[in-house]
Design a protein around this motif. Structure first.
Motif, short mmCIF file in Angstrom:
data_model
loop_
_atom_site.label_atom_id
_atom_site.label_comp_id
_atom_site.label_asym_id
_atom_site.label_seq_id
_atom_site.Cartn_x
_atom_site.Cartn_y
_atom_site.Cartn_z
N CYS A 1 0.38 1.48 8.86
CA CYS A 1 -0.45 0.28 8.75
C CYS A 1 -1.60 0.29 9.76
CB CYS A 1 0.40 -0.98 8.95
SG CYS A 1 1.67 -1.23 7.70
N ILE B 1 -7.08 -5.87 6.27
CA ILE B 1 -5.69 -5.76 5.80
C ILE B 1 -4.72 -5.72 6.99
CG2 ILE B 1 -4.08 -4.42 4.39
CD1 ILE B 1 -6.46 -3.25 2.92
N LYS C 1 0.80 -1.22 0.00
CA LYS C 1 0.00 0.00 0.00
C LYS C 1 0.84 1.27 0.00
CE LYS C 1 -1.77 1.53 3.90
NZ LYS C 1 -0.72 2.42 4.42
N THR D 1 3.07 -12.24 6.89
CA THR D 1 2.25 -11.03 6.93
C THR D 1 3.13 -9.81 6.69
OG1 THR D 1 2.50 -10.52 9.29
CG2 THR D 1 0.86 -12.17 8.70
#
Length: 381
Positions: free
Chosen positions: A294, A305, A231, A335
């Motif tokens: 995040c 997410i 992202k 992850t």
């Protein structure tokens, strides 16, 4: 007449401004700042001109045939089948062209892959979303993070000259020396790309790729991650500052001394007992700098997410305190949660875990101390 003159004047002004703007736009490859980048540019232009010549000949022949042998002039199509001469020609000519193009291309590629006889080696590790640089011949290593003001990103402030292309700590390299890059990743696939060096190499987790450069002149050179790595892929710039050999030697000596002193200071700070307000103040700074991208500044995460920290079991239950600290230090395999054990000091790790366990209404009252983190680090060595 007056109106026409005005229109003509406006038209000329528009053409002039368009030409000035167009002159600042570069559609071609950069010539770069190294001999190998110039060689890549020359190869690119050679192949480009060959392609232009082929296109001119092919489309010129087509256009000439369409006009010269059109039906209105009474031309009749020739009838032939399985002409060995023509088949040989249209096979041999492209093969010869490809061989002529392959020879300089192969030579350049072999040169680009030759990392032998390097004067300096830098290990480059990509992680979401920062770069880590380690000089293998010197006791110097550091993380390089985006330095663009968050207000510029959110649109609250005007964008600077190097918007999204500035970092807190640039990679410093000497000019006139052959520098070998070893590239790998902590998590997903990244790509270290500096156009001026003609270096663009994937950084894959579990593998090490090689590249090299030899910079001709001092200056600042910019690049970015060229692989869609998540992202915040667009917030992972690269800045390289090239210095003379003497300036580089001075910088490396000073940086090594500073980092050694910082390690000693960190060990001293490990014995300092922080109060909850002190830990919260430091922890908030660490969280906003490393975790908020995040988990979001309010700890809400991004549903589906990134998990929320606000009200989560791992940040609120007493029995999960050790697991919480371990997760921040070592990350979570598979992850986007990366390990921060090597990125943060023991005091910073203690502070950010304390912050996460007491911010946003979590209010556990837990205060993690640097000594606890340092003890855990020593056990793992």
């Amino acid at each position: 007449m007056g109106k026409n003159a005005i229109n003509h004047g406006l038209w000329l002004m528009w053409l002039a401004s368009s030409s000035a703007a167009a002159s600042e736009i570069t559609f071609n490859m950069t010539r770069g700042a190294t001999a190998i980048s110039q060689r890549v540019y020359d190869l690119h232009m050679t192949i480009f001109y060959i392609c232009c010549l082929i296109g001119l000949l092919v489309f010129g022949a087509m256009l000439w045939s369409i006009i010269r042998h059109r039906k209105s002039r009474g031309a009749k199509a020739a009838q032939f089948h399985e002409s060995l001469r023509i088949e040989l020609l249209w096979t041999a000519i492209p093969v010869l062209i490809l061989v002529a193009m392959a020879v300089p291309a192969t030579s350049t590629l072999l040169k680009m892959e030759d990392t032998s006889k390097a004067d300096l080696t830098v290990l480059i590790t990509g992680s979401q979303w920062k770069w880590h640089y380690k000089y293998l011949e010197h006791p110097v290593e550091f993380y390089s993070l985006l330095a663009t003001d968050k207000k510029q990103i959110s649109g609250e402030a005007p964008k600077g000259e190097h918007y999204l292309r500035e970092v807190d700590q640039p990679l410093v390299l000497p000019v006139g020396k052959k520098i070998r890059f070893l590239m790998t990743s902590d998590d997903v696939i990244h790509a270290w790309w500096v156009p001026a060096f003609a270096v663009k190499k994937d950084a894959n987790p579990g593998y090490i790729n090689e590249a090299w450069t030899k910079i001709d002149k001092p200056g600042t050179y910019r690049g970015q991650c060229a692989e869609l790595c998540g992202k915040d892929h667009g917030f992972m710039p690269i800045v390289v500052v090239a210095k003379t050999a003497e300036e580089f030697d001075g910088w490396i000596a000073k940086t090594a001394e500073t980092q050694a002193a910082a390690k000693t200071q960190q060990q001293d700070l490990a014995s300092v007992v922080m109060t909850l307000p002190q830990a919260m103040e430091m922890g908030e700074k660490v969280f906003l700098g490393h975790c908020a991208a995040c988990h979001q500044p309010a700890g809400t995460g991004l549903p589906g997410i990134f998990p929320a920290l606000k009200g989560s079991k791992i940040t609120t239950l007493a029995e999960n305190k050790s697991q919480h600290l371990n997760l921040v230090m070592h990350g979570k395999s598979g992850t986007a949660m990366q390990p921060f054990g090597k990125q943060l000091t023991a005091q910073e790790l203690a502070a950010v875990v304390t912050y996460e366990r007491n911010a946003w209404g979590n209010n556990t009252g837990d205060v993690i101390q640097a000594a606890e983190v340092q003890s855990l680090m020593n056990q793992e060595k």
